[in-house]
Design an enzyme around this catalytic site. Structure first.
Site, PDB file in Angstrom:
ATOM      1  CG  ASP A  80      -1.522   1.034   1.498  1.00  0.00           C
ATOM      2  OD1 ASP A  80      -1.761   2.009   0.471  1.00  0.00           O
ATOM      3  OD2 ASP A  80      -2.060   1.521   2.253  1.00  0.00           O
TER       4      ASP A  80
ATOM      5  CE  LYS B 286      -1.955   6.598  -3.416  1.00  0.00           C
ATOM      6  NZ  LYS B 286      -2.133   5.534  -2.462  1.00  0.00           N
TER       7      LYS B 286
ATOM      8  CD  GLU C 287      -4.796   3.566  -2.331  1.00  0.00           C
ATOM      9  OE1 GLU C 287      -6.165   4.047  -2.461  1.00  0.00           O
ATOM     10  OE2 GLU C 287      -4.346   3.977  -2.442  1.00  0.00           O
TER      11      GLU C 287
ATOM     12  CG  ASP D 156      -9.852   4.388   1.530  1.00  0.00           C
ATOM     13  OD1 ASP D 156      -8.963   5.474   2.205  1.00  0.00           O
ATOM     14  OD2 ASP D 156      -9.002   3.941   0.879  1.00  0.00           O
TER      15      ASP D 156
END
Ligand code: AMP
Length: 600
Positions: A14, A76, A168, A191
């Site tokens: 992850d 990211k 994800e 999420d």
């Protein structure tokens, strides 16, 4: 005796905005691997020293107090994006490289991410005592092709073969063991991490996950709440300007207070001598935090409702709701999720470990260490090409399960044309210009009269969500292929969300635009033909009046630019000339027959 090759281990990683985690299947069990601090979660922070050497994780974060300008976090957010698209504040200076892509401390976003991945690889190899070369890496569902490709390149730079880029929410679903639910069961995966938010709705079909819909915002996460807390505290204390190093310390304290308020009713924001002389000590209650957080949580709920609407489902149609991402540890977030979906979320996994666990399970499936399970993802936005009149022609609609393939046959719009430009578009708008161009290329074909050329265009999206566009000149069989690369993806990921809401906002005018363009193209074809026939006196007296009136109506509607009146006028002209057109065809056939007879 037969020899069987030992299965090669595959890491599940992850690669998060705030934190990263790594796991592997060991003796048939997916496990996450702890770093030297004994933690299964490592901050996605990279310290770059003057000499170019790096440190990753908690060590890097600790350096922030002294050298904030050398510690990269949230990398990211820059992955696969051009410098021109980055409008938000980034923790360290971002400069444009010669390729227009950002450089942070002289390194590309991929190179920084590669450092995090290399650290994950190192932790795993150290724990397992073997070299591991392959990995499954997760990305938010909203990552476009360029961002996925950049993530894959980061893996390669880290010495890993990326065997799968996994969404994800799909990873989270695996971690929660949703494959054990009954047929047709539907679940929502909520999420909310440090930097991104996703809501996906999955359905179990024949033991396989289908992603029915996904909505998200790549600019929504726990970091925003830290900033809100800090702003409130500063305002209350009447504190003025602060420098970068002080801001780092104060933001860390804001996060600490936020975490504390997930379990306690009150906490004290306390930073002594944050700039050498001034100190801050401000009590803050959970109630205050929840008031601050309400609009932030509201945004996620809005996206949840949209994902439900996209899947044509109501909350009561769901069998389970799972939450992932550290921010879902907040009681207010859990309450909001419970209220919206009318059920308690499944809390059986650590929310901040579920994605890495799912990636590990996927890696185990692919290496053969776990039983086979197929995962299917969906396209977040529609993909198509521009056609006549500047219209968007959708080949793969939004929310199509990938991998997928779709194609259509196109022809040329003008006489003597020998090439056409294929513009690959992504978006929900009716007009090509309102969508994003992912790339374009020229297809040559033998010179043809209008409507004679045949060009097949095919889109293929592989299981990593990477798009390949192919155009084939049917007569020669020659193919032109492009793969959409990150440099060609001139798209800000924050705009994905905007694209969907824009398409909803402009739905009526967009539809009117399409109707007008289609009717206009038809009018432009009909008018010269009708005028030619009229001037040759081929119309009968009783039809002539109506045809002329219809021609005038079309011309007026064209000039007025209104969609529905033009469509109606073109239809009227079509009807008015129906009998005449049929007669002309008949006459032409008779003439051809006569010629044949004479020929004999
Ligand atoms: P992730 O991206 O999933 O690692 O989540 C990181 C985010 O979760 C950060 O913004 C953290 O501040 C937040 N977070 C982690 N634990 C908690 C907690 N107990 N309460 C509130 N937020 C949390």
């Amino acid at each position: 005796m037969k020899l069987t090759r030992m299965n090669e281990m595959i890491l599940g990683i992850d690669l998060g905005t705030t934190n990263s985690a790594v796991g592997v299947v060991d003796s048939g069990f997916p496990i996450l691997l702890a770093n030297e601090d004994g933690r299964r979660i490592t901050p996605s922070a990279v310290y770059v020293a003057n000499d170019g050497s790096v440190e990753v994780g908690a060590m890097a974060l600790r350096r922030r107090g002294l050298e904030p300008e050398r510690v990269v976090t949230s990398i990211k957010r820059l992955m696969g994006r051009r410098t021109s698209e980055i409008e938000e504040n980034f923790p360290v200076a971002v400069n444009a490289g010669p390729d227009g892509m950002p450089r942070v401390l002289g390194k590309t976003a991929e190179a920084i991410s590669a450092e995090i991945l290399r650290e994950m690889k190192r932790i795993a190899e150290w724990r397992m005592g073997v070299e591991i070369r392959k990995a499954v890496i997760t990305v938010p569902a909203y990552f476009h092709d360029g961002q996925r490709a950049a993530t894959k390149r980061a893996g390669t730079l880290a010495g890993l073969e990326v065997v799968r880029i996994l969404n994800e929410p799909t990873a989270a679903a695996l971690a929660y063991g949703l494959d054990k639910l009954e047929e047709k069961a539907r679940v929502a995966v909520y999420d909310l991490g440090g930097g991104t938010f996703d809501l996906s709705i999955l359905e179990m079909q024949d033991g396989v996950f289908q992603v029915l819909s996904t909505c998200g915002d790549t600019r929504l996460g726990g970091d925003d709440l830290d900033a809100l807390i800090l702003a409130r505290v500063m305002q209350r204390a009447g504190a003025g300007e602060i420098d970068k190093a002080a801001r780092v310390r104060l933001t860390e304290e804001a996060e600490r207070v936020k975490l504390a308020l997930s379990t306690d009713e009150e906490a004290i924001f306390r930073v002594p001598f944050y700039d050498g002389s001034r100190s801050l000590e401000v009590p803050i209650t959970r109630q205050e935090l929840e008031k601050l957080a309400a609009p932030w949580i509201g945004k996620t709920l809005h996206l949840c409702r949209r994902a439900l609407a996209d899947a044509a489902l109501k909350p009561e149609d769901l069998s389970a709701v799972v939450v992932v991402g550290g921010s879902t540890r907040m009681p207010a977030v859990r309450r909001a999720v419970t209220e919206l979906f009318g059920r308690e979320p499944d809390l059986s996994q650590h929310p901040d470990e579920a994605i890495a666990l799912g990636a590990t399970i996927q890696g185990g499936v692919m290496s053969g260490a776990l039983r086979k399970m197929i995962l299917l993802d969906v396209t977040p936005l529609s993909l198509g090409i521009e056609t006549f009149g500047g219209l968007m022609n959708v080949l793969i609609p939004r929310n199509t399960t990938i991998p997928c393939k779709a194609g259509e046959l196109f022809t040329n719009a003008a006489d003597g044309q020998a090439a056409m430009r294929v513009r690959v578009l992504q978006g929900e708008r009716e007009m090509a210009k309102d969508n994003w161009e992912l790339g374009n290329f020229n297809v040559a074909f033998s010179q043809s009269a209008k409507g004679q050329a045949r060009v097949g265009v095919q889109f293929k999206i592989d299981e990593n969500g990477i798009l390949e566009a192919l155009a084939r000149d049917v007569s020669s069989g020659i193919d032109t292929v492009i793969q959409i690369q990150s440099a060609a993806v001139n798209v800000a990921d924050s705009a994905v969300e905007a694209m969907v809401s824009e398409s909803v906002k402009h739905a009526f005018e967009d539809m009117a635009g399409r109707i007008f363009t289609e009717a206009k193209m038809k009018a432009e074809e009909l008018l010269p033909a009708v005028e030619a026939v009229l001037s040759q006196g081929l119309a009968m007296d009783d039809e002539r009046g109506e045809i002329e009136a219809a021609v005038t109506a079309v011309q007026t509607a064209l000039a007025n630019g209104a969609a529905n009146p033009l469509k109606a006028a073109v239809h009227r002209l079509d009807v008015a000339t129906e009998a005449l057109a049929a007669r002309l065809v008949e006459q032409a056939m008779d003439a051809a027959l006569d010629r044949q007879l004479i020929g004999e």
